[in-house]
Write a protein that holds these residues in place. Structure first.
Motif, PDB file in Angstrom:
ATOM      1  N   PRO A  87       0.823  -1.227   0.000  1.00 49.77           N
ATOM      2  CA  PRO A  87       0.000   0.000   0.000  1.00 49.77           C
ATOM      3  C   PRO A  87       0.854   1.273   0.000  1.00 49.77           C
ATOM      4  CG  PRO A  87      -0.811  -1.571   1.627  1.00 49.77           C
ATOM      5  CD  PRO A  87       0.517  -2.090   1.167  1.00 49.77           C
ATOM      6  N   TRP A  88       0.488   2.194  -0.885  1.00 47.29           N
ATOM      7  CA  TRP A  88       1.152   3.499  -0.986  1.00 47.29           C
ATOM      8  C   TRP A  88       0.099   4.578  -1.126  1.00 47.29           C
ATOM      9  CZ3 TRP A  88       6.236   4.494  -0.338  1.00 47.29           C
ATOM     10  CH2 TRP A  88       7.148   3.439  -0.481  1.00 47.29           C
ATOM     11  N   PRO A  89       0.422   5.803  -0.725  1.00 44.73           N
ATOM     12  CA  PRO A  89      -0.479   6.916  -1.004  1.00 44.73           C
ATOM     13  C   PRO A  89      -0.702   7.036  -2.510  1.00 44.73           C
ATOM     14  CG  PRO A  89       1.223   7.575   0.568  1.00 44.73           C
ATOM     15  CD  PRO A  89       1.614   6.229   0.047  1.00 44.73           C
ATOM     16  N   ALA A  90      -1.890   7.396  -2.912  1.00 48.09           N
ATOM     17  CA  ALA A  90      -2.230   7.439  -4.337  1.00 48.09           C
ATOM     18  C   ALA A  90      -1.304   8.348  -5.132  1.00 48.09           C
ATOM     19  CB  ALA A  90      -3.686   7.894  -4.500  1.00 48.09           C
ATOM     20  N   GLU A  91      -0.926   9.476  -4.522  1.00 46.10           N
ATOM     21  CA  GLU A  91      -0.108  10.431  -5.262  1.00 46.10           C
ATOM     22  C   GLU A  91       1.307   9.918  -5.576  1.00 46.10           C
ATOM     23  OE1 GLU A  91      -0.427  12.202  -1.018  1.00 46.10           O
ATOM     24  OE2 GLU A  91      -1.483  10.768  -2.277  1.00 46.10           O
ATOM     25  N   MET A  92       1.726   8.843  -4.908  1.00 46.44           N
ATOM     26  CA  MET A  92       3.025   8.247  -5.217  1.00 46.44           C
ATOM     27  C   MET A  92       3.039   7.548  -6.578  1.00 46.44           C
ATOM     28  SD  MET A  92       5.830   8.241  -3.267  1.00 46.44           S
ATOM     29  CE  MET A  92       6.542   6.586  -3.400  1.00 46.44           C
ATOM     30  N   GLU A  93       1.864   7.176  -7.075  1.00 43.20           N
ATOM     31  CA  GLU A  93       1.760   6.461  -8.351  1.00 43.20           C
ATOM     32  C   GLU A  93       2.742   5.295  -8.380  1.00 43.20           C
ATOM     33  OE1 GLU A  93       2.393   9.818 -11.057  1.00 43.20           O
ATOM     34  OE2 GLU A  93       0.241   9.767 -11.504  1.00 43.20           O
ATOM     35  N   ALA A  94       2.562   4.405  -7.427  1.00 37.72           N
ATOM     36  CA  ALA A  94       3.507   3.301  -7.230  1.00 37.72           C
ATOM     37  C   ALA A  94       3.668   2.425  -8.464  1.00 37.72           C
ATOM     38  CB  ALA A  94       3.071   2.455  -6.033  1.00 37.72           C
ATOM     39  N   ARG A  95       2.603   2.205  -9.200  1.00 37.52           N
ATOM     40  CA  ARG A  95       2.702   1.346 -10.380  1.00 37.52           C
ATOM     41  C   ARG A  95       3.683   1.921 -11.407  1.00 37.52           C
ATOM     42  NH1 ARG A  95       3.007  -2.972  -9.678  1.00 37.52           N
ATOM     43  NH2 ARG A  95       3.053  -3.215 -11.941  1.00 37.52           N
ATOM     44  N   GLU A  96       3.730   3.218 -11.517  1.00 40.56           N
ATOM     45  CA  GLU A  96       4.649   3.853 -12.472  1.00 40.56           C
ATOM     46  C   GLU A  96       6.106   3.774 -11.988  1.00 40.56           C
ATOM     47  OE1 GLU A  96       1.643   5.032 -11.790  1.00 40.56           O
ATOM     48  OE2 GLU A  96       0.879   4.659 -13.816  1.00 40.56           O
ATOM     49  N   ARG A  97       6.298   3.446 -10.730  1.00 34.95           N
ATOM     50  CA  ARG A  97       7.645   3.330 -10.183  1.00 34.95           C
ATOM     51  C   ARG A  97       8.104   1.868 -10.115  1.00 34.95           C
ATOM     52  NH1 ARG A  97       8.853   8.305  -7.249  1.00 34.95           N
ATOM     53  NH2 ARG A  97       6.984   9.607  -7.121  1.00 34.95           N
ATOM     54  N   ALA A  98       7.274   0.956 -10.562  1.00 30.93           N
ATOM     55  CA  ALA A  98       7.516  -0.467 -10.317  1.00 30.93           C
ATOM     56  C   ALA A  98       8.153  -1.214 -11.487  1.00 30.93           C
ATOM     57  CB  ALA A  98       6.191  -1.143  -9.957  1.00 30.93           C
ATOM     58  N   ASP A  99       8.606  -0.533 -12.508  1.00 32.65           N
ATOM     59  CA  ASP A  99       9.103  -1.217 -13.696  1.00 32.65           C
ATOM     60  C   ASP A  99      10.627  -1.230 -13.822  1.00 32.65           C
ATOM     61  OD1 ASP A  99       6.511  -1.762 -14.582  1.00 32.65           O
ATOM     62  OD2 ASP A  99       6.350   0.199 -15.545  1.00 32.65           O
ATOM     63  N   LYS A 100      11.324  -0.942 -12.754  1.00 30.28           N
ATOM     64  CA  LYS A 100      12.762  -0.745 -12.879  1.00 30.28           C
ATOM     65  C   LYS A 100      13.532  -2.020 -13.225  1.00 30.28           C
ATOM     66  CE  LYS A 100      12.748   3.312  -9.885  1.00 30.28           C
ATOM     67  NZ  LYS A 100      11.304   3.285  -9.585  1.00 30.28           N
ATOM     68  N   LEU A 101      13.079  -3.173 -12.744  1.00 30.69           N
ATOM     69  CA  LEU A 101      13.746  -4.412 -13.137  1.00 30.69           C
ATOM     70  C   LEU A 101      13.598  -4.650 -14.641  1.00 30.69           C
ATOM     71  CD1 LEU A 101      12.964  -6.939 -10.254  1.00 30.69           C
ATOM     72  CD2 LEU A 101      15.151  -5.847 -10.786  1.00 30.69           C
ATOM     73  N   ALA A 102      12.448  -4.283 -15.182  1.00 29.94           N
ATOM     74  CA  ALA A 102      12.237  -4.417 -16.626  1.00 29.94           C
ATOM     75  C   ALA A 102      13.169  -3.485 -17.391  1.00 29.94           C
ATOM     76  CB  ALA A 102      10.778  -4.117 -16.977  1.00 29.94           C
TER      77      ALA A 102
END
Length: 203
Positions: free
Chosen positions: A60-75
Motif C-alpha cells: 500500500p502506498w499513497p495514491a499520489e506516489m503512483e507506485a505502479r509507475e515506479r515499479a518497472d525498474k527491473l524491466a
C-alpha cells in the motif's frame, strides 16, 4: 527556498556517510568506465533488487506516489542487459543478494524507496558521464522516468514530508534506508571481489 523537512533530513543524516562511501567505491564512477562497467553495475543492481522489488511496490502506498509507475525498474534493467548481449536465461542466472527488508510499515517502505528513487535520480549524472563511451546507445535505465524524473522525485519527497510526521516514523524510515544502503554497498563490494577473483584465477 523550501526548507528540508525533518523526515527527509533524518533520511539524509542516517545515510550520508554510507551513501558517499558507496559512490566512491563504484567501478562505474571511475575514469574510463564504459559499457562493460555499466552492464556489470546493472547486473549487481538487479541482483540486489530482485528479492524485494515486487513486494515494495505492490504494498500500500499513497495514491499520489503512483507506485505502479515506479515499479518497472527491473524491466528497465533487463532491457539494457539484453541490449548488452544477455539472454533471458543468463539474466535469470544473475546472482541474487537475498536482501529482504521488513516492508510492513509505510515508514519502512519510504526508507527503502528513498534508496531506489535516489539512485534513479542520480542516473542523470551517470548518463552524462557515460554518454561518450555508450554512444549511440541510449540505455533504458539511464532514461529513467524521462521528462518526469524531477517531478517524480519532488512527489516522493513531498510524500515523505506529508506522511512521516512523527519521531518514530522518522526513526523507522531512517533505519530502513541505512539498512538498505549498507546492504547495497556490501553487495557491490562482494560482487567486485568475485569478479577480481575470477580475473586473478584466469591469470
Amino acid at each position: 527556498m523550501k526548507k528540508t523537512s525533518a523526515a527527509l533530513q533524518a533520511l539524509r543524516q542516517a545515510t550520508g556517510d554510507i551513501h558517499q562511501q558507496l559512490e566512491q567505491s563504484l567501478t562505474i564512477n571511475r575514469p574510463g568506465a564504459g559499457k562493460r562497467e555499466y552492464l556489470a553495475y546493472l547486473e549487481d543492481l538487479r541482483g540486489w533488487m530482485t528479492s524485494f522489488d515486487a513486494v515494495l511496490w505492490n504494498a500500500p502506498w499513497p495514491a499520489e506516489m503512483e507506485a505502479r509507475e515506479r515499479a518497472d525498474k527491473l524491466a528497465w534493467i533487463d532491457t539494457d542487459l539484453r541490449a548488452g548481449g544477455m539472454n533471458s536465461h543468463a539474466i535469470q542466472a544473475i546472482p541474487v543478494a537475498g536482501f529482504t527488508p521488513d516492508l510492513a510499515s509505510l515508514p519502512a517502505r519510504f526508507g527503502v524507496a528513498y534508496v531506489i528513487e535516489g539512485a534513479q535520480l542520480g542516473t542523470k549524472v551517470l548518463s552524462r558521464t557515460l554518454a561518450p563511451s555508450l554512444h549511440p546507445w541510449s540505455p533504458r535505465w539511464l532514461e529513467g522516468y524521462g521528462d518526469q524524473n524531477a517531478k517524480r522525485w519532488r512527489v516522493f519527497t513531498d510524500c515523505v514530508e506529508h506522511y512521516l510526521t512523527t519521531d518514530e516514523a522518522h526513526r523507522v524510515a531512517a533505519s530502513a534506508a541505512r539498512e538498505a544502503f549498507t546492504s547495497l554497498a556490501d553487495w557491490f563490494a562482494a560482487r567486485r571481489l568475485a569478479r577480481e577473483t575470477v580475473v586473478g584465477e584466469a591469470w
